[in-house]
Design a protein around this motif. Structure first.
Motif, short mmCIF file in Angstrom:
data_model
loop_
_atom_site.label_atom_id
_atom_site.label_comp_id
_atom_site.label_asym_id
_atom_site.label_seq_id
_atom_site.Cartn_x
_atom_site.Cartn_y
_atom_site.Cartn_z
N ASP A 6 0.83 -1.20 0.00
CA ASP A 6 0.00 0.00 0.00
C ASP A 6 0.86 1.25 0.00
O ASP A 6 2.06 1.19 0.27
N GLY A 7 0.21 2.38 -0.25
CA GLY A 7 0.92 3.65 -0.18
C GLY A 7 0.24 4.71 -1.01
O GLY A 7 -0.65 4.41 -1.81
N PRO A 8 0.63 5.96 -0.80
CA PRO A 8 0.03 7.07 -1.55
C PRO A 8 0.50 7.11 -3.00
O PRO A 8 1.39 6.36 -3.39
N ALA A 9 -0.11 8.00 -3.78
CA ALA A 9 0.21 8.14 -5.20
C ALA A 9 1.68 8.50 -5.40
O ALA A 9 2.24 9.31 -4.67
N ALA A 10 2.30 7.85 -6.40
CA ALA A 10 3.67 8.15 -6.83
C ALA A 10 4.75 7.85 -5.79
O ALA A 10 5.84 8.41 -5.83
N ALA A 11 4.44 6.94 -4.85
CA ALA A 11 5.45 6.57 -3.85
C ALA A 11 6.39 5.50 -4.40
O ALA A 11 7.43 5.22 -3.81
N GLY A 12 6.01 4.88 -5.52
CA GLY A 12 6.85 3.85 -6.13
C GLY A 12 6.34 2.44 -5.91
O GLY A 12 7.00 1.46 -6.26
N LYS A 13 5.14 2.32 -5.34
CA LYS A 13 4.63 0.98 -5.01
C LYS A 13 4.32 0.14 -6.24
O LYS A 13 4.46 -1.08 -6.21
N GLY A 14 3.91 0.78 -7.33
CA GLY A 14 3.58 0.04 -8.55
C GLY A 14 4.80 -0.62 -9.16
O GLY A 14 4.81 -1.82 -9.44
N THR A 15 5.86 0.15 -9.33
CA THR A 15 7.12 -0.37 -9.89
C THR A 15 7.66 -1.47 -8.99
O THR A 15 8.09 -2.53 -9.46
N LEU A 16 7.63 -1.22 -7.69
CA LEU A 16 8.13 -2.18 -6.71
C LEU A 16 7.32 -3.48 -6.76
O LEU A 16 7.88 -4.58 -6.77
N SER A 17 6.00 -3.35 -6.82
CA SER A 17 5.12 -4.53 -6.84
C SER A 17 5.35 -5.40 -8.07
O SER A 17 5.40 -6.62 -7.98
N PHE A 153 5.17 21.68 -12.37
CA PHE A 153 5.48 21.05 -11.09
C PHE A 153 4.53 21.50 -9.98
O PHE A 153 4.05 20.68 -9.19
N ALA A 154 4.27 22.79 -9.91
CA ALA A 154 3.41 23.33 -8.84
C ALA A 154 2.01 22.69 -8.90
O ALA A 154 1.44 22.33 -7.86
N ALA A 155 1.49 22.55 -10.11
CA ALA A 155 0.16 21.95 -10.28
C ALA A 155 0.17 20.48 -9.87
O ALA A 155 -0.77 19.98 -9.23
N ILE A 156 1.25 19.79 -10.23
CA ILE A 156 1.37 18.36 -9.88
C ILE A 156 1.48 18.20 -8.36
O ILE A 156 0.86 17.32 -7.77
N PHE A 157 2.27 19.09 -7.74
CA PHE A 157 2.45 19.05 -6.28
C PHE A 157 1.10 19.24 -5.57
O PHE A 157 0.77 18.51 -4.63
N GLU A 158 0.31 20.20 -6.06
CA GLU A 158 -1.01 20.45 -5.46
C GLU A 158 -1.93 19.25 -5.67
O GLU A 158 -2.70 18.88 -4.79
N ASP A 159 -1.82 18.62 -6.85
CA ASP A 159 -2.64 17.45 -7.15
C ASP A 159 -2.30 16.28 -6.23
O ASP A 159 -3.18 15.58 -5.74
N LYS A 161 -1.04 16.48 -3.21
CA LYS A 161 -1.54 16.80 -1.87
C LYS A 161 -3.06 16.60 -1.79
O LYS A 161 -3.57 16.09 -0.79
N ARG A 162 -3.76 16.99 -2.87
CA ARG A 162 -5.23 16.79 -2.91
C ARG A 162 -5.58 15.30 -2.87
O ARG A 162 -6.50 14.90 -2.17
N ARG A 163 -4.83 14.51 -3.63
CA ARG A 163 -5.06 13.05 -3.66
C ARG A 163 -4.86 12.45 -2.27
O ARG A 163 -5.62 11.61 -1.82
N ASP A 164 -3.80 12.90 -1.60
CA ASP A 164 -3.51 12.41 -0.25
C ASP A 164 -4.67 12.71 0.70
O ASP A 164 -5.10 11.86 1.47
N GLY A 169 -8.63 10.87 3.93
CA GLY A 169 -9.78 11.43 4.64
C GLY A 169 -11.11 10.74 4.39
O GLY A 169 -12.10 11.04 5.06
N ARG A 170 -11.15 9.81 3.41
CA ARG A 170 -12.45 9.19 3.13
C ARG A 170 -12.88 8.28 4.29
O ARG A 170 -12.04 7.69 4.98
#
Length: 210
Positions: A6-17, A153-159, A161-164, A169-170
């Motif tokens: 498990d893990g948040p978006a873009a942490a590398g879990k897909g490649t690792l898995s 980059f700024a838009a991706i960074f905000e995205d 954080k929003r995903r997290d 929070g769900r």
């Protein structure tokens, strides 16, 4: 043998898995693609994304063997998937399919947001892959640039954080490490170093279960 990652978006879990599955000859499932496939089916059929009953019906029809990562990675599909992923009926339908997949022989690697906590809480190996939001945003930015596309980059960074916030929070199956998960922070690690660390965790579990 079930390996839950498990893990948040873009942490590398897909490649690792995918690497772990390849290393041990196990089946791999990116559970995020099951939500994306459901969303794509709704979009393709011109159906609404806010009707839980319709989305649940579509979720029951998803073929886990036919998930095309390249197609399902499109941004608009990801946005649609985030809307249906909060629906309890959709989550129940897809979790049922994911659990059925996890029982495949000789073993499986499932990655997502709630594998160790909800989908496979009894998995003998649970790894929670994380990294700072800045590092994850930079990885996503580099990925887009490498593919020859433009990125902000700024838009991706905000995205990111929003995903997290949305994932953590769900109310239904929030993103969080299982109590017995191994925490793997890849902020300062190469893919190879992360893989070797994860491999040692899996090897220990395999020898224990032998």
């Amino acid at each position: 043998m079930i390996i839950a990652i498990d893990g948040p978006a873009a942490a590398g879990k897909g490649t690792l898995s995918r690497r772990i599955a390849e290393e041990y000859g196990f089946h791999h499932l990116d559970t995020g693609l099951t939500y994306r496939a459901t969303a794509k089916a709704l979009l393709d059929a011109g159906l609404p994304l806010d009707d839980e009953a319709v989305a649940e019906t579509m979720a029951h029809k998803i073929d886990l063997a036919g998930l095309d990562r390249a197609v399902l990675s499109r941004h608009e599909i990801g946005e649609a998937a985030s809307k249906i992923a909060v629906m309890p009926a959709v989550r129940r339908a897809l979790v049922e399919a994911q659990r059925a997949f996890s029982r495949k022989e000789p073993g499986t690697v499932l990655d997502g947001r709630d594998i160790g906590t909800v989908v496979c809480p009894d998995a003998p190996v649970k790894i929670y892959v994380t990294a700072s939001a800045e590092v994850r945003a930079k990885r996503r930015y580099d990925e887009i640039i490498k593919a020859g596309r433009s990125a902000d980059f700024a838009a991706i960074f905000e995205d990111v954080k929003r995903r997290d916030e949305r994932d953590m929070g769900r109310t239904d199956s929030p993103l969080k490490p299982a109590e017995d998960a191994y925490l793997l922070d890849t902020s300062e690690m190469s893919i190879e170093a992360a893989f070797q660390t994860a491999k040692s965790i899996v090897d220990t579990a395999l020898s224990r279960n032998a």
